[in-house]
Design a protein around this motif. Structure first.
Motif, PDB file in Angstrom:
ATOM      1  N   UNK A 141      22.217 -36.350  12.626  1.00 18.30           N
ATOM      2  CA  UNK A 141      20.876 -36.498  13.176  1.00 18.30           C
ATOM      3  C   UNK A 141      20.183 -35.169  13.400  1.00 18.30           C
ATOM      4  N   UNK A 142      20.923 -34.179  13.869  1.00 19.17           N
ATOM      5  CA  UNK A 142      20.308 -32.891  14.197  1.00 19.17           C
ATOM      6  C   UNK A 142      19.639 -32.235  12.999  1.00 19.17           C
ATOM      7  N   UNK A 143      20.335 -32.132  11.828  1.00 15.85           N
ATOM      8  CA  UNK A 143      19.650 -31.528  10.679  1.00 15.85           C
ATOM      9  C   UNK A 143      18.400 -32.279  10.274  1.00 15.85           C
ATOM     10  N   UNK A 144      18.455 -33.628  10.319  1.00 19.19           N
ATOM     11  CA  UNK A 144      17.265 -34.388   9.942  1.00 19.19           C
ATOM     12  C   UNK A 144      16.128 -34.131  10.906  1.00 19.19           C
ATOM     13  N   UNK A 145      16.444 -34.021  12.173  1.00 18.66           N
ATOM     14  CA  UNK A 145      15.399 -33.751  13.158  1.00 18.66           C
ATOM     15  C   UNK A 145      14.791 -32.380  12.926  1.00 18.66           C
ATOM     16  N   UNK A 146      15.639 -31.416  12.487  1.00 14.21           N
ATOM     17  CA  UNK A 146      15.153 -30.052  12.306  1.00 14.21           C
ATOM     18  C   UNK A 146      14.344 -29.887  11.032  1.00 14.21           C
ATOM     19  N   UNK A 147      14.374 -30.907  10.147  1.00 16.01           N
ATOM     20  CA  UNK A 147      13.593 -30.818   8.916  1.00 16.01           C
ATOM     21  C   UNK A 147      12.104 -30.874   9.186  1.00 16.01           C
ATOM     22  N   UNK A 148      11.704 -31.500  10.272  1.00 18.93           N
ATOM     23  CA  UNK A 148      10.290 -31.635  10.598  1.00 18.93           C
ATOM     24  C   UNK A 148       9.998 -31.058  11.973  1.00 18.93           C
ATOM     25  N   UNK A 149      10.154 -29.740  12.112  1.00 20.30           N
ATOM     26  CA  UNK A 149       9.885 -29.143  13.419  1.00 20.30           C
ATOM     27  C   UNK A 149       8.419 -29.260  13.783  1.00 20.30           C
ATOM     28  N   UNK A 201       4.900 -28.188  14.853  1.00 27.98           N
ATOM     29  CA  UNK A 201       4.153 -26.949  14.754  1.00 27.98           C
ATOM     30  C   UNK A 201       3.487 -26.643  16.090  1.00 27.98           C
ATOM     31  N   UNK A 202       3.498 -25.391  16.433  1.00 30.92           N
ATOM     32  CA  UNK A 202       2.805 -24.972  17.638  1.00 30.92           C
ATOM     33  C   UNK A 202       1.313 -24.899  17.341  1.00 30.92           C
ATOM     34  N   UNK A 203       0.529 -25.608  18.117  1.00 35.73           N
ATOM     35  CA  UNK A 203      -0.922 -25.624  17.906  1.00 35.73           C
ATOM     36  C   UNK A 203      -1.538 -24.431  18.630  1.00 35.73           C
ATOM     37  N   UNK A 204      -2.269 -23.628  17.880  1.00 36.16           N
ATOM     38  CA  UNK A 204      -2.963 -22.466  18.427  1.00 36.16           C
ATOM     39  C   UNK A 204      -4.457 -22.637  18.172  1.00 36.16           C
ATOM     40  N   UNK A 205      -5.303 -21.805  18.758  1.00 37.52           N
ATOM     41  CA  UNK A 205      -6.740 -21.903  18.477  1.00 37.52           C
ATOM     42  C   UNK A 205      -7.070 -21.789  16.984  1.00 37.52           C
ATOM     43  N   UNK A 230     -13.466 -18.561  17.347  1.00 42.40           N
ATOM     44  CA  UNK A 230     -12.245 -18.596  16.551  1.00 42.40           C
ATOM     45  C   UNK A 230     -12.441 -19.456  15.300  1.00 42.40           C
ATOM     46  N   UNK A 231     -12.133 -18.861  14.146  1.00 45.79           N
ATOM     47  CA  UNK A 231     -12.152 -19.594  12.881  1.00 45.79           C
ATOM     48  C   UNK A 231     -10.779 -20.238  12.689  1.00 45.79           C
ATOM     49  N   UNK A 232     -10.750 -21.516  12.404  1.00 45.00           N
ATOM     50  CA  UNK A 232      -9.500 -22.262  12.341  1.00 45.00           C
ATOM     51  C   UNK A 232      -8.890 -22.211  10.936  1.00 45.00           C
ATOM     52  N   UNK A 233      -8.643 -20.982  10.505  1.00 46.20           N
ATOM     53  CA  UNK A 233      -8.120 -20.751   9.164  1.00 46.20           C
ATOM     54  C   UNK A 233      -6.608 -20.616   9.145  1.00 46.20           C
ATOM     55  N   UNK A 234      -5.964 -20.785  10.285  1.00 47.77           N
ATOM     56  CA  UNK A 234      -4.513 -20.671  10.350  1.00 47.77           C
ATOM     57  C   UNK A 234      -3.788 -21.918   9.903  1.00 47.77           C
ATOM     58  N   UNK A 235      -4.528 -22.977   9.632  1.00 46.07           N
ATOM     59  CA  UNK A 235      -3.951 -24.245   9.173  1.00 46.07           C
ATOM     60  C   UNK A 235      -4.650 -24.647   7.878  1.00 46.07           C
ATOM     61  N   UNK A 236      -3.869 -24.718   6.798  1.00 45.92           N
ATOM     62  CA  UNK A 236      -4.459 -25.029   5.487  1.00 45.92           C
ATOM     63  C   UNK A 236      -5.141 -26.392   5.464  1.00 45.92           C
ATOM     64  N   UNK A 237      -4.638 -27.338   6.227  1.00 48.69           N
ATOM     65  CA  UNK A 237      -5.234 -28.675   6.246  1.00 48.69           C
ATOM     66  C   UNK A 237      -6.627 -28.695   6.864  1.00 48.69           C
ATOM     67  N   UNK A 238      -7.065 -27.577   7.442  1.00 43.42           N
ATOM     68  CA  UNK A 238      -8.426 -27.492   7.980  1.00 43.42           C
ATOM     69  C   UNK A 238      -9.451 -27.115   6.911  1.00 43.42           C
ATOM     70  N   UNK A 239      -8.979 -26.778   5.717  1.00 44.34           N
ATOM     71  CA  UNK A 239      -9.893 -26.383   4.638  1.00 44.34           C
ATOM     72  C   UNK A 239     -10.704 -27.595   4.172  1.00 44.34           C
TER      73      UNK A 239
END
Length: 208
Positions: free
Chosen positions: A29-37, A39-43, A89-98
């Protein structure tokens, strides 16, 4: 002869096996859980929110706020990132925001597209729903969005629905409103951005 020691030995062995199985399960279980850590949300990585502006993501005007007048009527689209107007702050740190901003004739928009548009301008995720590439090309004679990786084609006039290629679903729309001549985010994406589990093709991923 008493059978108690035998029973006791079996109980100990059983308990040992049980513990071993438990540890084995945890080690799976532990490795599977660690596959999808998480993400820390920042500005810089938080998703677009109501009130955000847009800035150019590339070119000579990179980082400049986008007005409706900056967008040529009929395309091509502009690649952009959301910007928090309060913090700058420009939210360019996350590609899904493009995202893609395209200014079209209001009368050409389908009812579905029009409900999320402002001043004929529609905003869609720039992340292809096929394998996650950037939808970065424009077909001027047809007014369509093109993903260069596997030739996925979307119609921005009709809710970015798929009109060609392998994408399994439309590009998510980002609702906007008009404020002081600028497009402003009016809500979150209408559906999950990018590749969705269960709908993605098999055989790898792509991101450009």
């Amino acid at each position: 002869m008493s059978k108690q020691p035998d029973t006791t030995r079996r109980a100990i062995v059983g308990a040992t096996v049980g513990v071993g199985l438990g540890i084995g399960t945890l080690s799976i279980l532990v490795p599977f859980a660690s596959l999808n850590p998480k993400k820390e949300v920042t500005p810089e990585t938080e998703p677009p929110k109501e009130g955000d502006l847009f800035v150019f993501a590339e070119g000579d005007k990179k980082g400049q706020e986008i007005t409706f007048d900056d967008l040529p009527l009929g395309g091509p689209p502009a690649l952009a990132y959301p910007k928090d107007p309060k913090t700058g702050v420009v939210k360019s740190g996350e590609r899904n925001n493009l995202v893609l901003l395209i200014r079209l004739n209001s009368g050409d928009l389908s009812p579905e597209a029009a409900q999320y548009a402002a001043d004929g301008t529609v905003v869609y995720s720039a992340i292809c729903t096929h394998l996650g590439c950037t939808v970065s090309e424009w077909v001027p004679d047809k007014g369509e969005l093109l993903c260069p990786c596997h030739k996925g084609i979307y119609d921005p006039r009709d809710g970015a629905k798929v009109v060609g290629g392998p994408p399994p679903r439309p590009l998510p729309a980002l609702p906007i409103r008009a404020e002081a001549g600028k497009p402003v985010v009016a809500g979150g994406f209408t559906s999950p951005v990018g590749v969705v589990a269960g709908l993605e093709p098999q055989g790898g991923s792509c991101a450009v």
